[in-house]
Motif scaffolding. Structure first.
Motif, PDB file in Angstrom:
ATOM      1  N   ALA A  81       9.162   1.391  -8.855  1.00 65.62           N
ATOM      2  CA  ALA A  81       9.039  -0.040  -8.608  1.00 65.62           C
ATOM      3  C   ALA A  81       8.608  -0.799  -9.868  1.00 65.62           C
ATOM      4  CB  ALA A  81       8.045  -0.296  -7.482  1.00 65.62           C
ATOM      5  N   ALA A  82       7.828  -0.148 -10.723  1.00 68.01           N
ATOM      6  CA  ALA A  82       7.300  -0.807 -11.917  1.00 68.01           C
ATOM      7  C   ALA A  82       8.291  -0.837 -13.068  1.00 68.01           C
ATOM      8  CB  ALA A  82       6.022  -0.100 -12.367  1.00 68.01           C
ATOM      9  N   ALA A  83       9.284   0.046 -13.047  1.00 68.63           N
ATOM     10  CA  ALA A  83      10.201   0.180 -14.174  1.00 68.63           C
ATOM     11  C   ALA A  83      11.150  -1.008 -14.264  1.00 68.63           C
ATOM     12  CB  ALA A  83      10.985   1.472 -14.049  1.00 68.63           C
ATOM     13  N   LEU A  84      11.513  -1.361 -15.486  1.00 65.77           N
ATOM     14  CA  LEU A  84      12.523  -2.376 -15.742  1.00 65.77           C
ATOM     15  C   LEU A  84      13.678  -1.756 -16.516  1.00 65.77           C
ATOM     16  CD1 LEU A  84      10.418  -5.478 -16.877  1.00 65.77           C
ATOM     17  CD2 LEU A  84      11.351  -4.998 -14.608  1.00 65.77           C
ATOM     18  N   PRO A  85      14.881  -2.329 -16.413  1.00 69.29           N
ATOM     19  CA  PRO A  85      15.992  -1.831 -17.235  1.00 69.29           C
ATOM     20  C   PRO A  85      15.659  -1.924 -18.716  1.00 69.29           C
ATOM     21  CG  PRO A  85      16.766  -3.387 -15.559  1.00 69.29           C
ATOM     22  CD  PRO A  85      15.265  -3.456 -15.558  1.00 69.29           C
ATOM     23  N   LEU A 123      -3.949   6.128  -9.353  1.00 73.54           N
ATOM     24  CA  LEU A 123      -2.716   6.069 -10.140  1.00 73.54           C
ATOM     25  C   LEU A 123      -2.970   6.279 -11.631  1.00 73.54           C
ATOM     26  CD1 LEU A 123      -0.787   3.086  -8.494  1.00 73.54           C
ATOM     27  CD2 LEU A 123       0.088   5.415  -8.776  1.00 73.54           C
ATOM     28  N   VAL A 124      -4.050   5.705 -12.147  1.00 76.61           N
ATOM     29  CA  VAL A 124      -4.265   5.765 -13.592  1.00 76.61           C
ATOM     30  C   VAL A 124      -5.103   6.960 -14.026  1.00 76.61           C
ATOM     31  CG1 VAL A 124      -4.109   3.253 -13.710  1.00 76.61           C
ATOM     32  CG2 VAL A 124      -6.359   4.332 -13.627  1.00 76.61           C
ATOM     33  N   ARG A 125      -5.760   7.637 -13.085  1.00 77.98           N
ATOM     34  CA  ARG A 125      -6.686   8.709 -13.459  1.00 77.98           C
ATOM     35  C   ARG A 125      -6.063   9.750 -14.390  1.00 77.98           C
ATOM     36  NH1 ARG A 125      -8.653   9.401  -8.689  1.00 77.98           N
ATOM     37  NH2 ARG A 125     -10.319   7.888  -9.076  1.00 77.98           N
ATOM     38  N   PRO A 126      -4.812  10.182 -14.192  1.00 80.39           N
ATOM     39  CA  PRO A 126      -4.247  11.185 -15.112  1.00 80.39           C
ATOM     40  C   PRO A 126      -4.137  10.706 -16.553  1.00 80.39           C
ATOM     41  CG  PRO A 126      -2.981  11.080 -13.074  1.00 80.39           C
ATOM     42  CD  PRO A 126      -3.910   9.907 -13.055  1.00 80.39           C
ATOM     43  N   ARG A 127      -4.198   9.408 -16.787  1.00 83.80           N
ATOM     44  CA  ARG A 127      -4.048   8.878 -18.138  1.00 83.80           C
ATOM     45  C   ARG A 127      -5.364   8.800 -18.905  1.00 83.80           C
ATOM     46  NH1 ARG A 127      -0.407   3.747 -16.138  1.00 83.80           N
ATOM     47  NH2 ARG A 127       1.321   4.958 -15.300  1.00 83.80           N
ATOM     48  N   PRO A 173       2.801   7.892  -6.394  1.00 86.44           N
ATOM     49  CA  PRO A 173       3.006   7.639  -7.824  1.00 86.44           C
ATOM     50  C   PRO A 173       4.472   7.535  -8.231  1.00 86.44           C
ATOM     51  CG  PRO A 173       1.275   9.272  -7.515  1.00 86.44           C
ATOM     52  CD  PRO A 173       1.888   9.034  -6.170  1.00 86.44           C
ATOM     53  N   GLU A 174       5.346   8.303  -7.610  1.00 83.27           N
ATOM     54  CA  GLU A 174       6.763   8.225  -7.974  1.00 83.27           C
ATOM     55  C   GLU A 174       7.375   6.903  -7.529  1.00 83.27           C
ATOM     56  OE1 GLU A 174       9.038  11.565  -6.748  1.00 83.27           O
ATOM     57  OE2 GLU A 174       7.839  13.014  -7.888  1.00 83.27           O
ATOM     58  N   ARG A 175       7.038   6.468  -6.321  1.00 77.85           N
ATOM     59  CA  ARG A 175       7.547   5.181  -5.859  1.00 77.85           C
ATOM     60  C   ARG A 175       6.973   4.048  -6.701  1.00 77.85           C
ATOM     61  NH1 ARG A 175       7.037   3.987   0.349  1.00 77.85           N
ATOM     62  NH2 ARG A 175       8.287   2.197  -0.352  1.00 77.85           N
ATOM     63  N   ASP A 191       0.801  -1.214   0.000  1.00 77.61           N
ATOM     64  CA  ASP A 191       0.000   0.000   0.000  1.00 77.61           C
ATOM     65  C   ASP A 191       0.839   1.272   0.000  1.00 77.61           C
ATOM     66  OD1 ASP A 191      -2.716   1.288   0.307  1.00 77.61           O
ATOM     67  OD2 ASP A 191      -1.724   2.056   2.116  1.00 77.61           O
ATOM     68  N   ASP A 192       1.963   1.291   0.731  1.00 74.31           N
ATOM     69  CA  ASP A 192       2.764   2.518   0.775  1.00 74.31           C
ATOM     70  C   ASP A 192       3.361   2.843  -0.586  1.00 74.31           C
ATOM     71  OD1 ASP A 192       4.405   0.250   0.994  1.00 74.31           O
ATOM     72  OD2 ASP A 192       5.973   1.351   2.051  1.00 74.31           O
TER      73      ASP A 192
END
Length: 247
Positions: free
Chosen positions: A119-123, A175-179, A113-115, A107-108
């Motif tokens: 966390a979601a990004a991959l190389p 999280l997705v609302r801005p999209r 959104p930045e965290r 949850d944290d």
């Protein structure tokens, strides 16, 4: 280029066989906000774990030839019991690839959104295959931790905590609302336009006219490998818009 049938997208998925902290091999638990998803199992054995909007946990066996699908809002996790391979069909081609899925991080992380983005990004492709796979597994393991927390503190009896699930739903929507404006444009140009085209063809046939047969063309998709949320992908490019990390 003609639209892919139904304005869907399709990919070939080899579900991860690395073992998560709870002892189960497989993919990253996640939820789609607006798009339904289907699995056509083509190889191996596995299971699909789901948590639906009624807070019901279910497990379904997966074997070659099986077809399962689930509505947006169903949290799902693919479990690989040996060589599990599926073809994935996604509603609203372009929306899932534009971030329609939210992973079940703790949850944290979901609250920031930045965290979440970190966390979601991959190389990128400049990294080695081993490093990218390790990052995909680490991302999966973090999502598994958040997923297991949804079951509360009373053990593994399969009871989903309603407050925790409700909070995840709220975090995911925020999280997705801005999209949404971008998604609406993609939907209008994709799935909605294809549905309207069917109506125009029916209208033309009813009037005795040409429903567009003179303009009919064929197309084929290019394919590109990627590391997705559930496993290694062969993504068929039907929309020319497939950033790394989707599915």
């Amino acid at each position: 280029m003609p639209a892919f049938p139904g304005a869907t997208s399709v990919s070939a998925l080899e579900v991860y066989d690395g073992v998560a902290p709870d002892g189960l091999a497989g993919g990253t638990p996640h939820v789609h906000l607006v798009s339904a998803e289907a699995y056509l199992v083509v190889g191996g054995r596995g299971r699909l774990h789901t948590i639906d909007g009624a807070r019901t946990f279910a497990e379904r066996a997966l074997a070659p030839g099986d077809v399962v699908w689930f509505a947006p809002g169903v949290i799902h996790r693919a479990i690989n019991d040996g060589g599990l391979e599926v073809h994935v069909i996604m509603q609203n081609a372009g929306l899932p690839e534009a971030g329609d899925a939210v992973m079940t991080f703790p949850d944290d992380v979901l609250a920031d959104p930045e965290r979440y983005a970190d966390a979601a990004a991959l190389p990128g492709p400049e990294a080695s295959d081993a490093d990218r796979l390790a990052a995909a597994h680490a991302r999966r393991d973090l999502a598994v931790a958040g997923y297991l927390a949804l079951f509360g503190d009373d053990g593994d009896d399969g009871a989903v905590d309603p407050d925790r699930l409700g909070r995840l739903h709220a975090r995911a929507a925020a999280l997705v609302r801005p999209r949404v404006p971008d998604w609406r444009a993609r939907w209008q140009a994709g799935a909605l336009a294809v549905a309207r085209e069917t109506g125009h063809r029916l209208d033309a046939l009813e009037r005795g006219g040409d429903p567009g047969l003179a303009e009919a063309r064929a197309a084929e998709a290019s394919v590109a490998p990627a590391f997705g949320m559930c496993g290694r992908l062969q993504r068929y490019d039907t929309t020319n818009d497939h950033p790394e990390g989707a599915r």
